[in-house]
Design an enzyme around this catalytic site. Structure first.
Site, PDB file in Angstrom:
ATOM      1  N   HIS A  61      31.201  38.044  37.300  1.00 24.77           N
ATOM      2  CA  HIS A  61      31.471  36.908  36.908  1.00 24.77           C
ATOM      3  C   HIS A  61      31.998  35.713  37.974  1.00 24.77           C
ATOM      4  O   HIS A  61      33.283  36.891  38.464  1.00 24.77           O
ATOM      5  CB  HIS A  61      32.641  36.897  35.502  1.00 24.77           C
ATOM      6  CG  HIS A  61      31.753  37.516  34.402  1.00 24.77           C
ATOM      7  ND1 HIS A  61      32.735  38.322  33.175  1.00 24.77           N
ATOM      8  CD2 HIS A  61      30.719  38.053  34.197  1.00 24.77           C
ATOM      9  CE1 HIS A  61      31.948  39.116  32.655  1.00 24.77           C
ATOM     10  NE2 HIS A  61      31.385  38.855  33.080  1.00 24.77           N
ATOM     11  N   HIS A 117      37.076  42.952  37.306  1.00 27.07           N
ATOM     12  CA  HIS A 117      36.330  41.561  36.858  1.00 27.07           C
ATOM     13  C   HIS A 117      38.882  41.172  36.240  1.00 27.07           C
ATOM     14  O   HIS A 117      39.910  42.298  37.078  1.00 27.07           O
ATOM     15  CB  HIS A 117      36.253  42.488  35.415  1.00 27.07           C
ATOM     16  CG  HIS A 117      35.337  42.766  35.310  1.00 27.07           C
ATOM     17  ND1 HIS A 117      33.878  41.587  34.701  1.00 27.07           N
ATOM     18  CD2 HIS A 117      34.377  43.358  35.512  1.00 27.07           C
ATOM     19  CE1 HIS A 117      33.010  42.145  35.234  1.00 27.07           C
ATOM     20  NE2 HIS A 117      33.013  43.151  35.486  1.00 27.07           N
ATOM     21  N   GLU A 174      39.788  46.248  35.104  1.00 29.44           N
ATOM     22  CA  GLU A 174      40.330  44.821  34.159  1.00 29.44           C
ATOM     23  C   GLU A 174      41.927  44.793  34.747  1.00 29.44           C
ATOM     24  O   GLU A 174      42.239  44.995  33.578  1.00 29.44           O
ATOM     25  CB  GLU A 174      40.027  44.647  32.852  1.00 29.44           C
ATOM     26  CG  GLU A 174      40.268  43.475  31.841  1.00 29.44           C
ATOM     27  CD  GLU A 174      38.434  43.134  32.202  1.00 29.44           C
ATOM     28  OE1 GLU A 174      38.453  41.279  32.653  1.00 29.44           O
ATOM     29  OE2 GLU A 174      37.277  43.574  31.862  1.00 29.44           O
ATOM     30  N   GLU A 228      35.848  34.900  38.213  1.00 28.04           N
ATOM     31  CA  GLU A 228      37.500  35.621  37.892  1.00 28.04           C
ATOM     32  C   GLU A 228      37.398  36.415  39.762  1.00 28.04           C
ATOM     33  O   GLU A 228      36.956  37.139  40.774  1.00 28.04           O
ATOM     34  CB  GLU A 228      36.828  37.069  37.050  1.00 28.04           C
ATOM     35  CG  GLU A 228      36.371  36.819  36.104  1.00 28.04           C
ATOM     36  CD  GLU A 228      35.914  37.892  34.862  1.00 28.04           C
ATOM     37  OE1 GLU A 228      35.846  38.572  35.377  1.00 28.04           O
ATOM     38  OE2 GLU A 228      35.400  37.492  33.630  1.00 28.04           O
TER      39      GLU A 228
END
Length: 319
Positions: A21, A116, A178, A24
């Site tokens: 992404h 992420h 994450e 990010e």
């Protein structure tokens, strides 16, 4: 109980992917740094390959250009006949599948670690698909033990019966990191430093496995995704309220029936009407507004992970 097959040979082909992404920024800037200076990703038995997964979205500082790349690694997209009008991320998924896969083949990379960020208050979260992935669970345990004073939770994010669609599913094994909270398009030094340390520890674990280390069985806690919860909406589909202050920033904390979850613009509270306690994650995640998800409901579980046996020594060639 875990029962998934584990690697029987050293992991030689490892990739660290960032910028899946494009907004990010921890993974974006680490991948770009490692592409210039990859020495940090080298270990005695392998050298991990850094990959900037979504260059176009990264250049635009957007999550994606045409569609979410991390939802595009399914056979529907990977094996369909290519067309000039295909969305950018579909074309890029096929390129990554050729580079790191092909998915579900013997030629695929041994392991992908995908980086992420989230805008939600999730701290350090390790994402895998199933408790049955013994190798990934041992890796998660190793990462948790590196900084026992910091919460490092395991999220099992795979809908039963659905084909895996994430980038790391292209490899024979993999998982996601994450880290949050971090606004989109922003780079926080503390999270970048934390992510860098986690990547180093993950590669160290693979090195330990490759050199013949055995890892004992253990009990582990995890959070298994159940379903998403949408915001309250008007008949036209617009937001009619937002996440309640008493729920905001309480990722991984218990949500009991009767607790407030939304605050309507008209002033009243919406209460959680479920029958059982759940543990919300990705609360008010910015990227999930378009997906109709105010938060993801999970269940907390404890499970047993069997020992990870040492690799058998390579046979000695005849003189």
């Amino acid at each position: 109980m875990c029962s998934w097959p584990v690697p029987r040979e050293p992991l030689r082909r490892v990739a660290v992917t960032g910028g899946t992404h494009g907004n990010e920024m921890s993974g974006v800037y680490l991948a770009q740094h490692w592409l210039r200076a990859p020495g940090e990703l080298q270990r005695p038995s392998f050298s991990a390959m850094p990959v900037l997964a979504n260059p176009a979205a990264t250049a635009a500082c957007r999550r994606y250009v045409d569609r979410d790349l991390n939802r595009t690694f399914t056979s529907t997209f990977l094996t369909a006949r290519a067309h000039p009008d295909d969305p950018y991320e579909v074309k890029r998924a096929r390129e990554l599948n050729q580079l790191l896969g092909p998915k579900a083949s013997g030629r695929a990379f041994d392991f992908i670690l995908d980086l992420h960020n989230t805008t939600a208050n999730m701290g350090t979260c390790l994402i895998s698909e199933s408790t049955h992935n013994v190798f990934a669970m041992h890796l998660c345990r190793h990462l948790q033990m590196q900084s026992p004073e910091l919460p490092c939770r395991v999220l099992l994010y795979q809908v039963p019966g659905e084909e895996s669609y994430s980038l790391y599913s292209v490899a024979k094994n993999g998982m996601g990191l994450e880290l949050g909270p971090q606004p989109q398009g922003v780079l926080r030094a503390d999270l970048s430093t934390r992510m860098r340390a986690l990547v180093a520890a993950a590669l160290d674990f693979i090195q330990l496995f490759n050199q013949g280390t055995a890892f004992p069985a253990f009990e582990m806690e995890g959070y298994r995704a159940i379903r998403g919860m949408d915001f309250p909406r008007t008949e036209a589909g617009d937001l009619a309220g937002t996440v309640h202050p008493q729920l905001q920033d309480r990722d991984f904390e218990p949500l009991r029936p009767g607790a407030p979850i939304f605050q309507m613009f008209s002033g009243e509270d919406v209460l959680y009407e479920g029958e059982a306690t759940v543990y919300p994650v990705f609360i008010n995640e910015a990227a999930y507004y378009e997906k109709g998800i105010a938060f993801l409901q999970t269940e907390k579980l404890t499970f047993s992970v069997p020992a990870l046996s040492m690799l058998a020594p390579a046979p000695t060639p005849d003189p």
